[in-house]
Design a protein around this motif. Structure first.
Motif, PDB file in Angstrom:
ATOM      1  N   GLY A 137       1.854   4.322  -2.758  1.00 49.17           N
ATOM      2  CA  GLY A 137       1.984   5.726  -2.482  1.00 49.17           C
ATOM      3  C   GLY A 137       3.170   6.331  -2.915  1.00 49.17           C
TER       4      GLY A 137
ATOM      5  N   ASP B 153      -0.527   8.796   0.578  1.00 47.97           N
ATOM      6  CA  ASP B 153      -1.320   7.839   1.128  1.00 47.97           C
ATOM      7  C   ASP B 153      -2.333   6.933   0.063  1.00 47.97           C
ATOM      8  OD1 ASP B 153      -2.868   9.884   0.597  1.00 47.97           O
ATOM      9  OD2 ASP B 153      -3.942   9.854   2.468  1.00 47.97           O
TER      10      ASP B 153
ATOM     11  N   GLY C 156       0.715  -1.294   0.024  1.00 48.77           N
ATOM     12  CA  GLY C 156       0.113   0.034  -0.014  1.00 48.77           C
ATOM     13  C   GLY C 156       0.679   1.259   0.035  1.00 48.77           C
ATOM     14  N   PHE C 157       1.737   1.368   0.864  1.00 51.26           N
ATOM     15  CA  PHE C 157       2.726   2.654   0.949  1.00 51.26           C
ATOM     16  C   PHE C 157       3.803   2.474  -0.200  1.00 51.26           C
ATOM     17  CE2 PHE C 157       0.850   3.188   5.279  1.00 51.26           C
ATOM     18  CZ  PHE C 157       0.191   4.201   4.907  1.00 51.26           C
TER      19      PHE C 157
ATOM     20  N   TYR D  72       6.970  -1.021   4.974  1.00 51.02           N
ATOM     21  CA  TYR D  72       5.764  -0.279   4.950  1.00 51.02           C
ATOM     22  C   TYR D  72       5.963   1.347   5.565  1.00 51.02           C
ATOM     23  CZ  TYR D  72       1.259   0.813   7.593  1.00 51.02           C
ATOM     24  OH  TYR D  72       0.256   1.310   8.056  1.00 51.02           O
TER      25      TYR D  72
ATOM     26  N   TYR E  59       6.470   4.861   3.464  1.00 51.49           N
ATOM     27  CA  TYR E  59       5.475   5.902   3.890  1.00 51.49           C
ATOM     28  C   TYR E  59       6.127   7.077   4.266  1.00 51.49           C
ATOM     29  CZ  TYR E  59       1.800   8.672   6.345  1.00 51.49           C
ATOM     30  OH  TYR E  59       0.912   9.757   6.470  1.00 51.49           O
TER      31      TYR E  59
ATOM     32  N   SER F  30      -2.898   3.320   1.127  1.00 58.78           N
ATOM     33  CA  SER F  30      -2.711   2.980   2.361  1.00 58.78           C
ATOM     34  C   SER F  30      -4.052   2.002   2.680  1.00 58.78           C
ATOM     35  CB  SER F  30      -2.960   4.152   3.196  1.00 58.78           C
ATOM     36  OG  SER F  30      -3.915   4.819   3.008  1.00 58.78           O
TER      37      SER F  30
END
Length: 356
Positions: free
Chosen positions: A78, A276, A74-75, A139, A143, A279
């Protein structure tokens, strides 16, 4: 209870195909309770909304089949969403054309996108760090880096070409004027815009091509067979001469590649770069893979199953929006579906055995 041979077969088929039944049930329920759910436009909305989950789930499929998990997707998505947007803006500032800026940024982003996976793979394969810990560390790193790069502000100032491609379609049909490719017919009136039918969203088709290529790699190549062997029994795979460490590193690089590609697609769709951006999609991607038939214990799973799992979440999300339900309710339903999938994976083989 002793089951007949037919009973065992039915129980086995039910355990294998429950997700198709679930997807069909979702479509029927939302078609009966919502307005305009069963339409070409809405189905295309589902496909576009599912693109991010499908890409993240495609990479996660490789990792989960080996018995691991990638919590960083997810990150990482991003981070590369921000990097992609920053490269485009920087190239524009020195006078590079929008099209060339876009091509260079996508190539550079996808190349750099292999690095988090390389680091994750080395940590897991060479240094024996548990996948949960290695990818959870990435992660946080991804981020933090993305927030530093964008100074906590989404990247703006991208050329209109980005949105034109990201929100465009392959085919347009206007009654009375026929078909046109890649752009609506010129000079159409407001009334004609309402009648314009757009087919095959660019972002979804680009993503499907990438997923199908890796589906072929997983199911038809020696590397794909190694992935299943590692998940089935890693010690046996080593004894059989499979280069386990090298293949594990490749698997995490594939997962990272798909996260970077997902970041690129986000930039194209929303014409911005956000730290994000993915995220909220890590959980969805894992759920899509598991409900698509992959076992968290490794050794099983398929890309087609992950796509079906993605559609289950996409239909649920779009159906809830169509009914006007709060979208945060989705997390409750997705969590329940995940637990249900794990229970079926765990108990259906035992039930079939007991019936023998």
């Amino acid at each position: 209870m002793v089951l007949s041979e037919k009973g065992q077969e039915r129980l086995y088929l039910l355990g294998k195909s429950w997700i198709f039944i679930f997807l069909l049930a979702e479509a029927v329920i939302f078609s009966l309770t919502g307005i305009g759910f069963f339409s070409a436009k809405n189905f295309q909305n589902i496909l576009v909304a599912s693109t991010t989950i499908m890409l993240l789930a495609a990479g996660e499929t490789f990792v989960i089949i080996t018995g691991g998990i990638d919590l960083s997707v997810g990150f990482v998505m991003g981070l590369f969403c921000v990097i992609n947007a920053k490269i485009i803006v920087a190239l524009q500032a020195v006078g590079v054309s929008p099209l060339l800026s876009l091509i260079i940024s996508i190539a550079g982003t996808l190349l750099l996108g292999l690095l988090p996976g390389l680091l994750n793979g080395v940590l897991v394969a060479k240094l024996k760090v548990p996948p949960f810990i290695a990818t959870f560390g990435m992660y946080g790193i991804a981020y933090g880096l993305s927030e530093i790069l964008c100074n906590n502000v989404p990247i703006a100032g991208l050329p209109s070409l980005v949105g034109f491609i990201g929100n465009g379609y392959i085919l347009y049909y206007l009654p009375g004027r026929g078909f046109s490719f890649f752009a609506p017919p010129e000079g159409i009136s407001r009334a004609e815009i309402r009648a314009l039918l757009a087919l095959f969203p660019n972002v979804f088709l680009f993503s499907v091509v990438a997923v199908l290529v890796f589906a072929f790699i997983l199911s038809r190549t020696q590397f794909g067979q190694h992935v299943y062997a590692i998940g089935g029994n890693i010690d046996a795979a080593r004894r059989a001469g499979i280069p386990v460490d090298r293949d594990l590193i490749r698997v995490y690089m594939i997962s990272s590649f798909f996260a970077a590609l997902s970041g690129v697609m986000y930039t194209l769709r929303f014409v911005t770069g956000r730290a994000d951006a993915g995220s909220a999609r890590m959980l969805d991607s894992v759920v899509a893979v598991v409900i698509g038939g992959a076992s968290l214990y490794g050794g099983t799973g398929s890309m087609i199953g992950s796509i079906i799992g993605t559609l289950v979440i996409g239909v649920l999300e779009t159906g809830m929006v169509n009914l006007g339900l709060p979208t945060h309710n989705k997390y409750v339903y997705v969590g329940i579906i995940l637990v249900l999938a794990v229970l079926i994976d765990q108990f259906f083989p035992e039930m079939v055995k007991k019936g023998e």
